[in-house]
Motif scaffolding. Sequence first.
Motif, PDB file in Angstrom:
ATOM      1  N   GLN A 103      36.998  41.573  47.618  1.00 40.62           N
ATOM      2  CA  GLN A 103      37.362  40.169  47.808  1.00 40.62           C
ATOM      3  C   GLN A 103      38.553  39.789  46.930  1.00 40.62           C
ATOM      4  N   MET A 104      38.605  40.323  45.719  1.00 43.12           N
ATOM      5  CA  MET A 104      39.736  40.045  44.839  1.00 43.12           C
ATOM      6  C   MET A 104      41.028  40.595  45.435  1.00 43.12           C
ATOM      7  N   LEU A 105      40.972  41.830  45.926  1.00 40.98           N
ATOM      8  CA  LEU A 105      42.151  42.440  46.529  1.00 40.98           C
ATOM      9  C   LEU A 105      42.586  41.691  47.788  1.00 40.98           C
ATOM     10  N   ASN A 114      32.588  35.968  43.761  1.00 37.70           N
ATOM     11  CA  ASN A 114      31.418  35.621  42.957  1.00 37.70           C
ATOM     12  C   ASN A 114      31.761  35.872  41.495  1.00 37.70           C
ATOM     13  N   LEU A 115      32.008  34.811  40.744  1.00 36.75           N
ATOM     14  CA  LEU A 115      32.474  34.942  39.371  1.00 36.75           C
ATOM     15  C   LEU A 115      31.426  35.579  38.460  1.00 36.75           C
ATOM     16  N   THR A 116      30.172  35.367  38.765  1.00 41.66           N
ATOM     17  CA  THR A 116      29.106  35.971  37.948  1.00 41.66           C
ATOM     18  C   THR A 116      29.171  37.488  38.022  1.00 41.66           C
ATOM     19  N   VAL A 117      29.357  37.995  39.240  1.00 38.31           N
ATOM     20  CA  VAL A 117      29.469  39.447  39.417  1.00 38.31           C
ATOM     21  C   VAL A 117      30.781  39.951  38.816  1.00 38.31           C
ATOM     22  N   ALA A 118      31.868  39.197  39.034  1.00 34.48           N
ATOM     23  CA  ALA A 118      33.175  39.612  38.509  1.00 34.48           C
ATOM     24  C   ALA A 118      33.167  39.692  36.988  1.00 34.48           C
ATOM     25  N   ASP A 119      32.540  38.722  36.343  1.00 33.03           N
ATOM     26  CA  ASP A 119      32.491  38.718  34.877  1.00 33.03           C
ATOM     27  C   ASP A 119      31.638  39.854  34.331  1.00 33.03           C
ATOM     28  N   ALA A 120      30.730  40.358  35.159  1.00 33.48           N
ATOM     29  CA  ALA A 120      29.878  41.467  34.727  1.00 33.48           C
ATOM     30  C   ALA A 120      30.607  42.809  34.768  1.00 33.48           C
ATOM     31  N   ILE A 121      31.749  42.841  35.446  1.00 29.69           N
ATOM     32  CA  ILE A 121      32.556  44.073  35.495  1.00 29.69           C
ATOM     33  C   ILE A 121      33.400  44.136  34.224  1.00 29.69           C
ATOM     34  N   LYS A 122      33.093  45.058  33.356  1.00 29.41           N
ATOM     35  CA  LYS A 122      33.774  45.144  32.063  1.00 29.41           C
ATOM     36  C   LYS A 122      35.001  46.045  32.081  1.00 29.41           C
ATOM     37  N   ASP A 123      35.043  46.945  33.034  1.00 29.89           N
ATOM     38  CA  ASP A 123      36.149  47.914  33.080  1.00 29.89           C
ATOM     39  C   ASP A 123      36.737  47.932  34.489  1.00 29.89           C
ATOM     40  N   TRP A 124      38.014  47.536  34.590  1.00 29.61           N
ATOM     41  CA  TRP A 124      38.707  47.503  35.883  1.00 29.61           C
ATOM     42  C   TRP A 124      39.689  48.677  36.036  1.00 29.61           C
ATOM     43  N   SER A 125      39.585  49.648  35.155  1.00 29.17           N
ATOM     44  CA  SER A 125      40.568  50.742  35.151  1.00 29.17           C
ATOM     45  C   SER A 125      40.462  51.646  36.374  1.00 29.17           C
ATOM     46  N   ASP A 126      39.323  51.582  37.083  1.00 29.63           N
ATOM     47  CA  ASP A 126      39.153  52.431  38.263  1.00 29.63           C
ATOM     48  C   ASP A 126      39.630  51.754  39.538  1.00 29.63           C
ATOM     49  N   LEU A 127      40.346  50.627  39.410  1.00 28.19           N
ATOM     50  CA  LEU A 127      40.747  49.866  40.588  1.00 28.19           C
ATOM     51  C   LEU A 127      41.681  50.662  41.495  1.00 28.19           C
ATOM     52  N   ARG A 128      42.543  51.479  40.912  1.00 29.86           N
ATOM     53  CA  ARG A 128      43.453  52.301  41.714  1.00 29.86           C
ATOM     54  C   ARG A 128      42.659  53.280  42.584  1.00 29.86           C
ATOM     55  N   ASP A 129      41.655  53.927  41.972  1.00 33.25           N
ATOM     56  CA  ASP A 129      40.828  54.876  42.723  1.00 33.25           C
ATOM     57  C   ASP A 129      40.038  54.158  43.811  1.00 33.25           C
ATOM     58  N   TYR A 143      43.706  37.833  36.578  1.00 34.24           N
ATOM     59  CA  TYR A 143      44.602  38.025  37.716  1.00 34.24           C
ATOM     60  C   TYR A 143      45.565  36.865  37.893  1.00 34.24           C
ATOM     61  N   LYS A 144      45.050  35.623  37.805  1.00 29.33           N
ATOM     62  CA  LYS A 144      45.901  34.458  37.998  1.00 29.33           C
ATOM     63  C   LYS A 144      46.988  34.388  36.936  1.00 29.33           C
ATOM     64  N   CYS A 145      46.631  34.722  35.693  1.00 32.40           N
ATOM     65  CA  CYS A 145      47.619  34.739  34.612  1.00 32.40           C
ATOM     66  C   CYS A 145      48.702  35.771  34.893  1.00 32.40           C
ATOM     67  N   ALA A 146      48.289  36.964  35.321  1.00 33.51           N
ATOM     68  CA  ALA A 146      49.248  38.038  35.588  1.00 33.51           C
ATOM     69  C   ALA A 146      50.174  37.685  36.746  1.00 33.51           C
ATOM     70  N   GLU A 147      49.624  37.098  37.799  1.00 33.99           N
ATOM     71  CA  GLU A 147      50.429  36.744  38.964  1.00 33.99           C
ATOM     72  C   GLU A 147      51.402  35.612  38.632  1.00 33.99           C
ATOM     73  N   ARG A 148      50.925  34.630  37.878  1.00 32.33           N
ATOM     74  CA  ARG A 148      51.792  33.518  37.485  1.00 32.33           C
ATOM     75  C   ARG A 148      52.940  34.013  36.605  1.00 32.33           C
ATOM     76  N   THR A 149      52.632  34.905  35.685  1.00 29.43           N
ATOM     77  CA  THR A 149      53.654  35.442  34.790  1.00 29.43           C
ATOM     78  C   THR A 149      54.646  36.302  35.558  1.00 29.43           C
ATOM     79  N   ARG A 150      54.159  37.088  36.517  1.00 28.09           N
ATOM     80  CA  ARG A 150      55.052  37.922  37.331  1.00 28.09           C
ATOM     81  C   ARG A 150      56.081  37.065  38.043  1.00 28.09           C
ATOM     82  N   ILE A 151      55.637  35.968  38.630  1.00 26.57           N
ATOM     83  CA  ILE A 151      56.548  35.079  39.355  1.00 26.57           C
ATOM     84  C   ILE A 151      57.528  34.417  38.389  1.00 26.57           C
ATOM     85  N   GLU A 152      57.059  34.063  37.189  1.00 25.75           N
ATOM     86  CA  GLU A 152      57.942  33.439  36.200  1.00 25.75           C
ATOM     87  C   GLU A 152      59.084  34.368  35.809  1.00 25.75           C
ATOM     88  N   THR A 153      58.824  35.667  35.717  1.00 23.74           N
ATOM     89  CA  THR A 153      59.880  36.607  35.347  1.00 23.74           C
ATOM     90  C   THR A 153      60.918  36.771  36.444  1.00 23.74           C
TER      91      THR A 153
END
Length: 395
Positions: free
Chosen positions: A47-49, A55-70, A299-309
């Motif tokens: 859903q994020m992609l 579901n923010l409760t489930v999202a906050d429970a994910i501590k490691d997002w490093s496997d997102l590429r895989d 994600y929102k912070c990263a996307e906002r900053t990307r556009i600012e650059t």
Amino acid sequence: MLVSINPKYTKITDDPFPAVTICNLNQAYKAKVQQFSIDSYEYTKTQMLCKREVNLTVADAIKDWSDLRDFIHEISQPCSKMLLKCKYAGVIFNCTELFRPIITDNGLCCTFNMIDPKFMFRDFNSKAYIYLNYNYPEGYVPVDWSSEAGYPNDLPEKFIPMKSVGTGESVGLGLILDVESEEYYCSASDSIGFKILLHNPLEVPNMHEIGLLLSAGLETKIRIQPEKVESEKYLRYINKNARKCLFENEKRLKMYIEYTQRNCGIECCVAEILEKCGCVPHYVPKFSGNETTCSMSAYKCAERTRIETMLIDNMRRDCSDVCLPSCNDLSYMPTLFSAPLILSGFQNDNIKANISNTYLEKNIAVVNIYFKDTIYRSQKNSDFIGITDFLCETL
């Protein structure tokens, strides 16, 4: 500095054919997503992609997002499904050897003729580069190349990135693509189809911002016009702030071996995101390898900053000032022409699979990419007032 047209012609056979990256706009196979329970980590990441409510409760429970590429690699259309037929320089190749998977800002894509990762990235052993175990066509050897140094002198008989071999679509890159529209779960755009980009083999493609759309049911011809910038060697002795360009060894990048303005711009953007958001997006290389991958909450912070650059008037970090143009550069300008596919007899002439006319019209795209001219003239950078001119002015 004076920019003029080089009086000497450049042959297209002296340079590599452009790198070609193609992405299916579909971000996830429907059949795979339907296997995830609504409260699972996998469903939440999908859903994020897809930029949908999470579901923010489930999202906050994910501590490691490093496997997102895989994870993206697992749920996306593989190159073997997208590419049905591949032909280059009049030779039919195995598509999965000619193209390799790459994670971009537009999801999983397939790229042709990019320089090998060991010549592109400083930390090329990182597991983030999912295509490191890629097999090239039989007999082909990856070699180093840059816009400034060109190819090495001791070239093998067959090598990657491949050179252009001539003009016309018969010796260009010919592809048959399958969009698999029935497997669409969510699109990176507002449409069904592909994104395509022709780019310098040294550069990671900027698919989200400048990729071009390809539609199913059409045959598309893409004519290539190369644009090359060359600089006189003595310009190295002129202050870089005066000449307003950089030679490839004048600025050391942290992630990339070779300097280009595009590669520098990525690093500049990532540095800003890391500073403001404390993480880096999943689709970019990491400076040291241990940076945190941006989570859903960041994600929102990263996307906002990307556009600012990207904003020219952004006073905090102007990447256009930090990243000067390359003194020697090569880019490719495409011109696209499309027409509807003929349905009768198509599958018999081009691919063996028994494809219905309905499927053909909704899913299949034919693409031919080629040069129209054998030679062209590059732009030449030189000093505005040469030594001879200076001496004449003083007499």
